[in-house]
Design a protein around this motif. Structure first.
Motif, PDB file in Angstrom:
ATOM      1  N   THR A 135       8.958   0.094   9.593  1.00 23.55           N
ATOM      2  CA  THR A 135       8.200  -0.109  11.184  1.00 23.55           C
ATOM      3  C   THR A 135       8.629   1.262  11.887  1.00 23.55           C
ATOM      4  OG1 THR A 135       8.955  -2.377  11.060  1.00 23.55           O
ATOM      5  CG2 THR A 135       8.493  -1.587  13.224  1.00 23.55           C
ATOM      6  N   ASN A 136       9.892   1.885  11.643  1.00 21.85           N
ATOM      7  CA  ASN A 136      10.264   3.091  12.513  1.00 21.85           C
ATOM      8  C   ASN A 136       9.607   4.280  12.097  1.00 21.85           C
ATOM      9  OD1 ASN A 136      12.554   2.619  14.707  1.00 21.85           O
ATOM     10  ND2 ASN A 136      12.693   1.121  13.169  1.00 21.85           N
ATOM     11  N   TRP A 137       9.135   4.438  10.909  1.00 22.15           N
ATOM     12  CA  TRP A 137       8.534   5.690  10.417  1.00 22.15           C
ATOM     13  C   TRP A 137       7.449   5.518   9.316  1.00 22.15           C
ATOM     14  CZ3 TRP A 137      13.605   8.358   8.134  1.00 22.15           C
ATOM     15  CH2 TRP A 137      13.946   7.956   6.975  1.00 22.15           C
ATOM     16  N   ASP A 138       6.823   4.537   9.308  1.00 23.77           N
ATOM     17  CA  ASP A 138       5.823   4.525   8.612  1.00 23.77           C
ATOM     18  C   ASP A 138       4.697   3.603   9.045  1.00 23.77           C
ATOM     19  OD1 ASP A 138       4.454   4.721   5.917  1.00 23.77           O
ATOM     20  OD2 ASP A 138       5.906   3.695   4.620  1.00 23.77           O
ATOM     21  N   SER A 139       3.867   3.397   8.135  1.00 20.07           N
ATOM     22  CA  SER A 139       2.652   2.382   8.831  1.00 20.07           C
ATOM     23  C   SER A 139       2.451   1.447   7.500  1.00 20.07           C
ATOM     24  CB  SER A 139       1.481   2.727   9.154  1.00 20.07           C
ATOM     25  OG  SER A 139       1.698   3.824  10.209  1.00 20.07           O
ATOM     26  N   GLY A 140       1.544   0.257   7.920  1.00 21.92           N
ATOM     27  CA  GLY A 140       1.126  -0.651   6.581  1.00 21.92           C
ATOM     28  C   GLY A 140      -0.009  -0.057   5.651  1.00 21.92           C
ATOM     29  N   ILE A 141      -0.285  -0.877   4.790  1.00 17.51           N
ATOM     30  CA  ILE A 141      -1.360  -0.566   3.879  1.00 17.51           C
ATOM     31  C   ILE A 141      -2.825  -0.919   4.582  1.00 17.51           C
ATOM     32  CG2 ILE A 141      -2.220  -1.049   1.722  1.00 17.51           C
ATOM     33  CD1 ILE A 141       0.243  -2.895   1.209  1.00 17.51           C
ATOM     34  N   PHE A 142      -3.690   0.035   4.293  1.00 16.73           N
ATOM     35  CA  PHE A 142      -4.923  -0.140   4.907  1.00 16.73           C
ATOM     36  C   PHE A 142      -5.399  -1.549   4.402  1.00 16.73           C
ATOM     37  CE2 PHE A 142      -9.627   1.403   3.859  1.00 16.73           C
ATOM     38  CZ  PHE A 142     -10.060   0.932   5.289  1.00 16.73           C
ATOM     39  N   GLY A 143      -6.046  -2.077   5.489  1.00 15.91           N
ATOM     40  CA  GLY A 143      -6.460  -3.766   5.498  1.00 15.91           C
ATOM     41  C   GLY A 143      -7.400  -3.685   4.324  1.00 15.91           C
ATOM     42  N   ALA A 144      -8.553  -3.066   4.182  1.00 17.64           N
ATOM     43  CA  ALA A 144      -9.481  -3.262   3.202  1.00 17.64           C
ATOM     44  C   ALA A 144      -8.769  -3.175   1.707  1.00 17.64           C
ATOM     45  CB  ALA A 144     -10.446  -2.144   3.244  1.00 17.64           C
ATOM     46  N   ILE A 145      -7.740  -2.392   1.642  1.00 13.34           N
ATOM     47  CA  ILE A 145      -7.125  -2.243   0.360  1.00 13.34           C
ATOM     48  C   ILE A 145      -6.089  -3.425   0.045  1.00 13.34           C
ATOM     49  CG2 ILE A 145      -5.190  -1.250  -0.973  1.00 13.34           C
ATOM     50  CD1 ILE A 145      -6.340   1.550   0.115  1.00 13.34           C
ATOM     51  N   GLN A 146      -5.600  -4.161   1.193  1.00 12.16           N
ATOM     52  CA  GLN A 146      -4.929  -5.440   0.946  1.00 12.16           C
ATOM     53  C   GLN A 146      -5.876  -6.417   0.690  1.00 12.16           C
ATOM     54  OE1 GLN A 146      -1.730  -6.425   3.904  1.00 12.16           O
ATOM     55  NE2 GLN A 146      -2.309  -4.591   4.896  1.00 12.16           N
ATOM     56  N   SER A 147      -7.035  -6.356   1.210  1.00 10.50           N
ATOM     57  CA  SER A 147      -8.060  -7.596   0.953  1.00 10.50           C
ATOM     58  C   SER A 147      -8.320  -7.298  -0.536  1.00 10.50           C
ATOM     59  CB  SER A 147      -9.235  -6.973   1.749  1.00 10.50           C
ATOM     60  OG  SER A 147     -10.319  -8.025   1.528  1.00 10.50           O
ATOM     61  N   ALA A 148      -8.662  -6.131  -1.105  1.00 10.46           N
ATOM     62  CA  ALA A 148      -9.038  -6.193  -2.400  1.00 10.46           C
ATOM     63  C   ALA A 148      -8.008  -6.327  -3.234  1.00 10.46           C
ATOM     64  CB  ALA A 148      -9.498  -4.609  -2.652  1.00 10.46           C
ATOM     65  N   ALA A 149      -6.649  -6.114  -2.633  1.00 12.45           N
ATOM     66  CA  ALA A 149      -5.556  -6.534  -3.509  1.00 12.45           C
ATOM     67  C   ALA A 149      -5.243  -7.860  -3.515  1.00 12.45           C
ATOM     68  CB  ALA A 149      -4.191  -5.884  -2.873  1.00 12.45           C
ATOM     69  N   VAL A 150      -5.795  -8.814  -2.664  1.00  9.51           N
ATOM     70  CA  VAL A 150      -5.628 -10.240  -2.738  1.00  9.51           C
ATOM     71  C   VAL A 150      -6.678 -10.797  -3.902  1.00  9.51           C
ATOM     72  CG1 VAL A 150      -6.215 -12.408  -1.534  1.00  9.51           C
ATOM     73  CG2 VAL A 150      -5.126 -10.683  -0.222  1.00  9.51           C
ATOM     74  N   THR A 151      -7.690  -9.915  -3.817  1.00  7.67           N
ATOM     75  CA  THR A 151      -8.666 -10.309  -5.028  1.00  7.67           C
ATOM     76  C   THR A 151      -8.084 -10.066  -6.244  1.00  7.67           C
ATOM     77  OG1 THR A 151     -10.495  -9.805  -3.841  1.00  7.67           O
ATOM     78  CG2 THR A 151     -10.958  -9.811  -6.088  1.00  7.67           C
ATOM     79  N   ALA A 152      -7.406  -8.795  -6.402  1.00 11.17           N
ATOM     80  CA  ALA A 152      -6.423  -8.472  -7.768  1.00 11.17           C
ATOM     81  C   ALA A 152      -5.573  -9.587  -8.187  1.00 11.17           C
ATOM     82  CB  ALA A 152      -6.132  -7.202  -7.724  1.00 11.17           C
ATOM     83  N   LEU A 153      -4.756  -9.961  -7.020  1.00 10.66           N
ATOM     84  CA  LEU A 153      -3.738 -10.827  -7.615  1.00 10.66           C
ATOM     85  C   LEU A 153      -4.008 -12.197  -7.796  1.00 10.66           C
ATOM     86  CD1 LEU A 153      -1.089  -9.336  -4.957  1.00 10.66           C
ATOM     87  CD2 LEU A 153      -0.801  -8.976  -7.492  1.00 10.66           C
TER      88      LEU A 153
END
Ligand code: PLP
Length: 389
Positions: A269-287
């Motif tokens: 939270t202090n020095w980074d950001s999250g994973i691009f939302g579209a990639i997270q969505s594709a990752a849901v499909t993968a998992l």
């Protein structure tokens, strides 16, 4: 005026052992040679089509064009929980015990900062993935190496760790399936690690990036969290990189102790950001989607492994039969330094292989080959190496 001097942290990094070999590789390519690379651990197989098409859909959704959540979306963490439950039988609370990562390397590099101060120790496997030691140094700590040797089936000898080191250590890293030795840890070893960590108040960092690349369906790699009592003092890194041929996508997750997950989340939270939302969505499909693509990748690697294993045997080289991950760890013939052997293979056979010394001093005397080229190229590489032995 010159630029200011670089940080002690940068200067504390060991010399990049592959730099000279890399320069020679570029020189050989510049001369027009057809170089076969068995050097990099990056799948040559494409990301499965259903994951790519999920990404194509997701990328058009404006909801994903904003800053993503630091921790990973609820859907992504629920998908990770479902995957872990199905594969390892481990129950996790998605909100407290799972964190999305921009690749497991990101998690490995950042988590040190939650535990390591000057004078603290992290116990790291050697030979091993160099990020464990370099991130420990960046955080101001000391990486104490645990040698992985053939006689001990490439498992660290925990009893050999000196009492004062155990005292000062905060983290113990394990990595099975192992890079570079391609071995799996038996359950008995994981139980020993948990008991050791419990006795010395350590956090276990388990790098499980290769959990799905194995060769024997009867001997599937475990999660450390399958060991009773482990969850309270472990953080385990999982990655979609090798499982779904998604190294370029940068998507992974950490699971384990809610306290450890919370601490790593605080750093992010202090020095980074999250994973691009579209990639997270594709990752849901993968998992959560069909997993036969993973079984197909395993089948391809198994076929390549068998080709390489028979070729190495015909060459009279000595190696440990790979149990998992897409590497083969081979003894350098004739007792020459690994860097000399790999340079000669590059210059004479135009094949890139990795000198074991680059993974740590116990790696001297070995070289690593990857299974990330097709069978034709693999056979060709073996023929060329055989020709110069
Ligand atoms: N851990 C090990 C042992 C690796 O070999 C690698 C990459 O090669 C990683 C972690 C990082 O994988 P990623 O950051 O793509 O998840």
């Amino acid at each position: 005026m010159p630029l200011p001097s670089q940080s002690n942290k940068i200067r504390s990094l060991p010399p990049y052992l592959f730099a000279e070999l890399d320069r020679k590789r570029r020189a050989v390519i510049a001369k027009g040679a057809d170089v076969i690379s068995l050097g990099i651990g990056d799948p040559d197989l494409p990301t499965p089509a259903h994951i790519v098409s999920a990404m194509q859909q997701a990328v058009t959704n404006p909801a994903y064009h904003t800053y993503p959540s630091y921790n990973g979306s609820t859907e992504y963490r629920q998908a990770a929980a479902a995957f872990v439950k199905k594969r390892f039988g481990v129950e996790l609370e998605p909100e407290r015990e799972i964190l999305g990562l921009i690749g497991s390397k990101e998690g490995l590099a950042n988590l040190q900062f939650a535990w390591i101060d000057a004078g603290d120790i992290a116990l790291v496997p050697e030979p091993g993935y160099t990020v464990y030691a370099s991130s420990t140094r960046f955080a101001g700590g000391t990486a104490v190496e645990m040698p992985l040797v053939e006689q001990n089936r490439y498992l660290p000898d925990l009893e050999a760790i000196a009492p004062d080191i155990r005292q000062r250590a905060k983290l113990i890293y394990i990595n099975y399936p192992n890079n570079p030795t391609a071995t799996i840890a038996p359950r008995s070893f994981l139980e020993k690690v948990v008991a050791f960590a419990e006795a010395h108040s350590l956090l276990i960092v388990s790098d499980n990036a290769y959990s799905e690349i194995y060769y024997d369906d009867q001997q599937r790699p475990m999660s450390i969290l399958q060991i009773p009592g482990a969850k309270a003092r472990s953080i385990e890194l999982h990655s979609l990189s090798k499982t779904y041929n998604m190294t370029g996508w940068r998507v992974a997750f950490a699971i384990g102790s809610a306290e450890a997950i919370g601490a790593l989340g605080k750093i992010k939270t202090n020095w980074d950001s999250g994973i691009f939302g579209a990639i997270q969505s594709a990752a849901v499909t993968a998992l959560t989607g069909p997993q036969d693509c993973v079984a197909q990748s395993r089948q391809i690697y198994r076929q390549r492994r068998d080709i390489l294993v028979s070729a190495l045997t015909r060459m009279g080289l000595s190696f440990t039969i790979p149990e998992a991950a897409f590497y083969v760890w081979v003894k350098v013939p004739g007792g020459q330094p690994s860097i000399n052997f790999c340079t000669s293979v590059l210059e004479k056979a135009h094949v890139v292989i990795t000198p074991g010394i680059g993974f740590g001093k116990s790696g001297e005397g070995y070289f690593r080959m990857t299974l990330t080229v097709n069978t034709e190229r693999l056979k060709e590489a073996c023929e060329r190496i055989r020709g110069i032995l």
